[in-house]
Scaffold this active site. Structure first.
Site, PDB file in Angstrom:
ATOM      1  N   ARG A  97       0.849  -1.189   0.000  1.00  0.00           N
ATOM      2  CA  ARG A  97       0.000   0.000   0.000  1.00  0.00           C
ATOM      3  C   ARG A  97       0.886   1.242   0.000  1.00  0.00           C
ATOM      4  O   ARG A  97       1.711   1.435   0.896  1.00  0.00           O
ATOM      5  CB  ARG A  97      -0.915   0.010   1.232  1.00  0.00           C
ATOM      6  CG  ARG A  97      -1.977  -1.087   1.219  1.00  0.00           C
ATOM      7  CD  ARG A  97      -3.013  -0.830   0.146  1.00  0.00           C
ATOM      8  NE  ARG A  97      -4.042  -1.872   0.092  1.00  0.00           N
ATOM      9  CZ  ARG A  97      -4.029  -2.894  -0.743  1.00  0.00           C
ATOM     10  NH1 ARG A  97      -3.008  -3.037  -1.586  1.00  0.00           N
ATOM     11  NH2 ARG A  97      -5.004  -3.783  -0.732  1.00  0.00           N
ATOM     12  N   GLU A 150      -0.285  32.278  -1.898  1.00  0.00           N
ATOM     13  CA  GLU A 150      -1.063  33.076  -0.956  1.00  0.00           C
ATOM     14  C   GLU A 150      -0.985  34.567  -1.253  1.00  0.00           C
ATOM     15  O   GLU A 150      -1.855  35.330  -0.837  1.00  0.00           O
ATOM     16  CB  GLU A 150      -0.591  32.790   0.471  1.00  0.00           C
ATOM     17  CG  GLU A 150      -0.905  31.375   0.928  1.00  0.00           C
ATOM     18  CD  GLU A 150      -0.483  31.130   2.368  1.00  0.00           C
ATOM     19  OE1 GLU A 150       0.201  32.007   2.934  1.00  0.00           O
ATOM     20  OE2 GLU A 150      -0.835  30.077   2.920  1.00  0.00           O
ATOM     21  N   GLU A 192      -3.753  12.157   5.929  1.00  0.00           N
ATOM     22  CA  GLU A 192      -4.063  13.509   6.402  1.00  0.00           C
ATOM     23  C   GLU A 192      -5.360  13.520   7.208  1.00  0.00           C
ATOM     24  O   GLU A 192      -6.399  13.029   6.766  1.00  0.00           O
ATOM     25  CB  GLU A 192      -4.209  14.485   5.239  1.00  0.00           C
ATOM     26  CG  GLU A 192      -4.516  15.903   5.722  1.00  0.00           C
ATOM     27  CD  GLU A 192      -4.756  16.893   4.596  1.00  0.00           C
ATOM     28  OE1 GLU A 192      -4.729  18.103   4.869  1.00  0.00           O
ATOM     29  OE2 GLU A 192      -4.972  16.457   3.448  1.00  0.00           O
ATOM     30  N   ALA A 207      -6.991  27.804   6.210  1.00  0.00           N
ATOM     31  CA  ALA A 207      -6.516  26.475   6.604  1.00  0.00           C
ATOM     32  C   ALA A 207      -5.004  26.446   6.551  1.00  0.00           C
ATOM     33  O   ALA A 207      -4.370  27.288   5.899  1.00  0.00           O
ATOM     34  CB  ALA A 207      -7.105  25.404   5.693  1.00  0.00           C
ATOM     35  N   LEU A 256      -1.245  23.747   7.662  1.00  0.00           N
ATOM     36  CA  LEU A 256      -0.656  22.522   8.180  1.00  0.00           C
ATOM     37  C   LEU A 256      -0.383  22.619   9.679  1.00  0.00           C
ATOM     38  O   LEU A 256      -0.182  23.709  10.223  1.00  0.00           O
ATOM     39  CB  LEU A 256       0.668  22.232   7.467  1.00  0.00           C
ATOM     40  CG  LEU A 256       0.633  21.985   5.963  1.00  0.00           C
ATOM     41  CD1 LEU A 256       2.052  21.834   5.443  1.00  0.00           C
ATOM     42  CD2 LEU A 256      -0.187  20.751   5.642  1.00  0.00           C
ATOM     43  N   GLU A 282      -3.727  30.522  11.629  1.00  0.00           N
ATOM     44  CA  GLU A 282      -4.104  30.564  10.214  1.00  0.00           C
ATOM     45  C   GLU A 282      -5.161  31.633   9.945  1.00  0.00           C
ATOM     46  O   GLU A 282      -5.109  32.310   8.920  1.00  0.00           O
ATOM     47  CB  GLU A 282      -4.616  29.190   9.774  1.00  0.00           C
ATOM     48  CG  GLU A 282      -3.564  28.098   9.764  1.00  0.00           C
ATOM     49  CD  GLU A 282      -2.401  28.388   8.824  1.00  0.00           C
ATOM     50  OE1 GLU A 282      -2.603  29.122   7.819  1.00  0.00           O
ATOM     51  OE2 GLU A 282      -1.291  27.896   9.093  1.00  0.00           O
ATOM     52  N   PRO A 331      -8.587   8.901   2.869  1.00  0.00           N
ATOM     53  CA  PRO A 331      -7.991   7.808   3.640  1.00  0.00           C
ATOM     54  C   PRO A 331      -7.536   6.612   2.823  1.00  0.00           C
ATOM     55  O   PRO A 331      -6.808   5.762   3.339  1.00  0.00           O
ATOM     56  CB  PRO A 331      -9.111   7.423   4.612  1.00  0.00           C
ATOM     57  CG  PRO A 331     -10.374   7.876   3.960  1.00  0.00           C
ATOM     58  CD  PRO A 331     -10.008   9.124   3.217  1.00  0.00           C
ATOM     59  N   GLY A 332      -7.939   6.544   1.562  1.00  0.00           N
ATOM     60  CA  GLY A 332      -7.458   5.454   0.727  1.00  0.00           C
ATOM     61  C   GLY A 332      -6.040   5.663   0.233  1.00  0.00           C
ATOM     62  O   GLY A 332      -5.386   4.705  -0.204  1.00  0.00           O
TER      63      GLY A 332
END
Length: 208
Positions: free
Chosen positions: A41, A148, A124, A80, A82, A97, A119-120
């Site tokens: 995977r 930005e 994150e 948003a 990280l 942010e 999720p596959g």
């Protein structure tokens, strides 16, 4: 019937990191399947993110329009960023942010919804906050760069964001999920029933 996601970890017999980037990397795991077979995977390893649906006194949401190179589109989004520091408190990151991208502060913070973006193929995790009682931040505006530096800011009604998401006109994950979650909360038990801003987040444990 109440359904709930549960933690589980299948055995990993080998792992490698064929690519390491500035903020994320790619990992390859050999995983033992339920029937005993093994499969590889590949997935992106991500530090996690926070996003802020900031609602003003007129029921409008602060949104940003920003170029996103992977999808070759200029998308409307909510502030948003990280989780740059391991174990970083997500509320502190969200407040940062909101200040950096919109030069705004908020007095009332709640957890709106927690999601895995893909999720596959990526680990994150994103925590989307609801921020209310907003006002202009003090001091100089944060100096932005790269994509930005070309951002546009606007305030748009929640109803328009929901309409745009359902019409296929707005595609940003956090904006669509956040707007729909807030509409559901308002139609249900109200925003006061949302989790507190410091609610536990098993996907990204943090210090108080």
């Amino acid at each position: 019937m109440r359904i709930q996601d549960t933690p589980e970890e299948w055995q990993v017999t080998a792992t490698a990191t064929p690519f390491t980037g500035n903020k994320t990397s790619v990992r390859t795991d050999e995983v033992v399947m339920p029937d005993g077979s093994r499969a590889t995977r590949d997935y992106q390893v991500h530090p996690g993110s926070v996003a802020v649906l900031a609602l003003d006194e007129d029921g409008r949401v602060i949104v940003l329009r920003q170029y996103r190179h992977p999808v070759r589109q200029r998308l409307w989004e909510i502030p948003a960023g990280l989780l740059d520091v391991p174990g970083e408190n997500p509320l502190h990151a969200a407040q940062r942010e909101l200040y950096e991208e919109a030069h705004v502060k908020a007095e009332d913070w709640r957890v709106l919804v927690d999601v895995y973006t893909s999720p596959g193929g990526c680990d994150e995790a994103v925590r989307i906050f609801l921020a209310r009682e907003i006002s202009a931040a003090e001091g100089e505006r944060f100096e932005v760069a790269d994509e930005e530096a070309d951002m546009e800011l606007a305030r748009v009604s929640l109803e328009e964001l929901v309409r745009g998401a359902l019409a296929g006109e707005l595609h940003n994950n956090c904006l669509a999920v956040g707007a729909l979650a807030l509409q559901a909360a308002l139609a249900g038990d109200g925003v006061d029933s949302l989790r507190p801003a410091d609610a536990p987040w098993p996907a990204r444990p943090f210090a108080a």
